[in-house]
Design an enzyme around this catalytic site. Structure first.
Site, PDB file in Angstrom:
ATOM      1  N   HIS A  78      -5.635  -0.302   5.581  1.00  0.00           N
ATOM      2  CA  HIS A  78      -5.352   0.532   6.952  1.00  0.00           C
ATOM      3  C   HIS A  78      -6.375   0.314   8.029  1.00  0.00           C
ATOM      4  CE1 HIS A  78      -7.714   2.917   4.429  1.00  0.00           C
ATOM      5  NE2 HIS A  78      -6.728   3.681   3.658  1.00  0.00           N
ATOM      6  N   HIS A  92       0.722  -1.126   0.112  1.00  0.00           N
ATOM      7  CA  HIS A  92      -0.015   0.101   0.100  1.00  0.00           C
ATOM      8  C   HIS A  92       0.764   1.331  -0.064  1.00  0.00           C
ATOM      9  CE1 HIS A  92      -4.125   1.834   1.746  1.00  0.00           C
ATOM     10  NE2 HIS A  92      -3.315   2.572   1.087  1.00  0.00           N
ATOM     11  N   GLY A 145      -2.479  12.299   5.637  1.00  0.00           N
ATOM     12  CA  GLY A 145      -1.292  11.351   5.266  1.00  0.00           C
ATOM     13  C   GLY A 145      -0.057  11.702   5.656  1.00  0.00           C
ATOM     14  N   ASP A 168       0.887   2.566   3.954  1.00  0.00           N
ATOM     15  CA  ASP A 168       0.093   3.610   3.331  1.00  0.00           C
ATOM     16  C   ASP A 168       0.895   4.913   2.928  1.00  0.00           C
ATOM     17  OD1 ASP A 168      -2.125   5.127   2.191  1.00  0.00           O
ATOM     18  OD2 ASP A 168      -2.983   5.485   4.285  1.00  0.00           O
ATOM     19  N   ARG A 180       2.281   8.817  -6.766  1.00  0.00           N
ATOM     20  CA  ARG A 180       2.084   9.847  -7.337  1.00  0.00           C
ATOM     21  C   ARG A 180       2.103  10.467  -8.694  1.00  0.00           C
ATOM     22  NH1 ARG A 180      -1.260  10.617  -2.929  1.00  0.00           N
ATOM     23  NH2 ARG A 180      -0.184  11.475  -0.982  1.00  0.00           N
ATOM     24  N   HIS A 188       1.690   5.015  -2.356  1.00  0.00           N
ATOM     25  CA  HIS A 188       1.345   6.132  -3.258  1.00  0.00           C
ATOM     26  C   HIS A 188       2.787   6.812  -3.916  1.00  0.00           C
ATOM     27  CE1 HIS A 188      -2.978   6.094  -1.664  1.00  0.00           C
ATOM     28  NE2 HIS A 188      -2.306   5.687  -0.722  1.00  0.00           N
ATOM     29  N   ASN A 209      -5.522   9.592   7.289  1.00  0.00           N
ATOM     30  CA  ASN A 209      -7.098   8.931   7.014  1.00  0.00           C
ATOM     31  C   ASN A 209      -7.028   7.526   6.840  1.00  0.00           C
ATOM     32  OD1 ASN A 209      -9.622   8.591   6.651  1.00  0.00           O
ATOM     33  ND2 ASN A 209      -9.754   9.686   4.652  1.00  0.00           N
TER      34      ASN A 209
END
Length: 422
Positions: free
Chosen positions: A226, A54, A318, A299, A58, A56, A272
């Site tokens: 999460h 998990h 985040g 995350d 971007r 990111h 979150n």
């Protein structure tokens, strides 16, 4: 290409690792053979390259926060050799063509192995499932609308049926928008003290209850992203007892922080799902220990300095996690004596590989791909965001003393990270 890593510690014993053309050929004490390159590990601990399901990165569209290149450098710095990237880039990875383009972009720019998520529905918020079966054929290894809860039950049901037909996992971001009410922090005494709008845990647990009923009906491989509340842990535990094909991940920040630790309106503590209560946090740890929660995932969510400034009212949700995850887990769980290193690696390697079918990730076994991290488990150091490889410096763990510094990381036998000499 033959590489020989000498004097590494594996399972408490001094061992050498012989790598041939990207695969582990032999693990033994005192290997003597010709090699193109010989590396003296000098007693560093060797572990299989970590897996994060998990993250990111971007790119495309949000490269001021992170790129595939910088994200992969951060992964390597953290000892991660395989990551799974979420589809909430711009444009969203929600069609066959976009999956194919994203997979190619990942391969072109990453130091580490990337498995790509596809979106469950158009633009993450559209009604009706996307063409998951075709996206799977194009290279999507799993599906998620991460960043958005699926508000429409029919859309989730369609997606579950399609994911089941494609033999892919659905990773669910659980968030009922009607229960958020502008919340930026967990609802409770800390939110009241700071004068911040609270986000109830019901937004997560009620949507999970809905999904578990449909997961039972469809037989889909359903994964909870999460997880953060004690109610959600109880539901996953019951679902597993009932024989549902359900798994769950927990982030390091939800294991090691809770809202009682938030002293001020500090944007670094906004994520979150939000940090929940101490009771929730201890329940998450218990769920990880008893197998209700299967794995740890970061995350990893980099943002610019401007986006993480000011008040929690307005800043982005985040934090980054790739470069702090292992040392936090090692320090709080292994060095403390709660679990052994083998158990921590089950959460950070074996379970992610098994649940998501990541067959090209190595586990430090003869015949595996040579995905390896060398660690210093002896000397403490302080977490310093200025030393991160990620563009994102947004972490609440700044200054924390930890153990488990990554010295070198290898992907398919290639050295992709080496700590700078101090």
């Amino acid at each position: 290409m033959r590489t020989l890593i000498k004097h590494a510690v594996i399972n408490g014993r001094c061992q050498d690792i012989l790598i041939q053309d990207g695969q582990i050929q032999k693990i033994a004490r005192g290997i003597e053979t010709a090699a193109d390159e010989e590396i003296n590990a000098q007693g560093a601990t060797a572990i299989p390259g970590l897996i994060d399901v998990h993250v990111h990165f971007r790119e495309p569209g949000l490269t001021y926060k992170e790129t595939i290149e910088t994200g992969s450098h951060a992964a390597a710095h953290g000892g991660f050799t395989t990551v799974m990237t979420m589809p909430n880039v711009k444009p969203v990875v929600d069609t066959v063509d976009k999956v194919a383009a994203q997979v190619a972009l990942n391969q072109e720019n990453s130091l580490v192995k990337i498995a790509q998520y596809g979106a469950l529905s158009a633009d993450l918020v559209g009604q009706g499932a996307a063409d998951l079966k075709a996206m799977a054929r194009a290279g999507a290894m799993a599906f998620s609308n991460d960043g958005h809860g699926v508000q429409d039950a029919q859309t989730m049901l369609e997606a579950m049926r399609a994911a089941k037909a494609a033999d892919r996992v659905i990773s669910a971001h659980l968030e009922d928008d009607s229960l958020i009410q502008g919340g930026v922090i967990n609802a409770g005494p800390t939110a009241d003290r700071l004068g911040l709008p609270g986000m109830t845990g019901l937004s997560e647990s009620t949507q999970l209850a809905r999904d578990l009923v449909m997961a039972k009906e469809t037989g889909v491989r359903y994964h909870v992203a999460h997880i953060s509340t004690k109610e959600s842990v109880a539901q996953v535990r019951l679902a597993k007892q009932m024989g549902l094909n359900v798994t769950a991940e927990v982030s390091p920040h939800h294991l090691f922080l809770d809202d009682g630790m938030i002293e001020s309106d500090n944007p670094m503590f906004k994520m979150n799902p939000p940090l929940r209560s101490k009771e929730d946090r201890l329940t998450l740890i218990a769920g990880l220990l008893d197998g209700t929660i299967d794995m740890i995932a970061t995350d990893h969510a980099p943002h610019s300095q401007e986006e993480k400034a000011g008040s929690m009212h307005d800043c982005s949700f985040g934090i980054v996690g790739l470069e702090t995850a292992f040392p936090l887990v090692y320090t709080h769980f292994v060095k403390s004596g709660l679990v052994d290193l083998e158990t921590a690696l089950k959460w950070l390697v074996q379970k992610p590989k098994e649940v998501f079918g990541l067959e090209n990730a190595g586990e430090l076994l003869v015949g595996d791909q040579a995905d390896i991290a060398l660690l210093d488990l002896i000397h403490p150091y302080q977490i310093d965001p200025e030393r991160f490889e990620s563009k994102g410096k947004n972490t609440p763990f700044t200054g924390q003393e930890v153990y488990g510094k990554v010295l070198k990381t290898f992907v398919d036998g290639n050295l992709v990270y080496q700590a700078k000499k101090e």
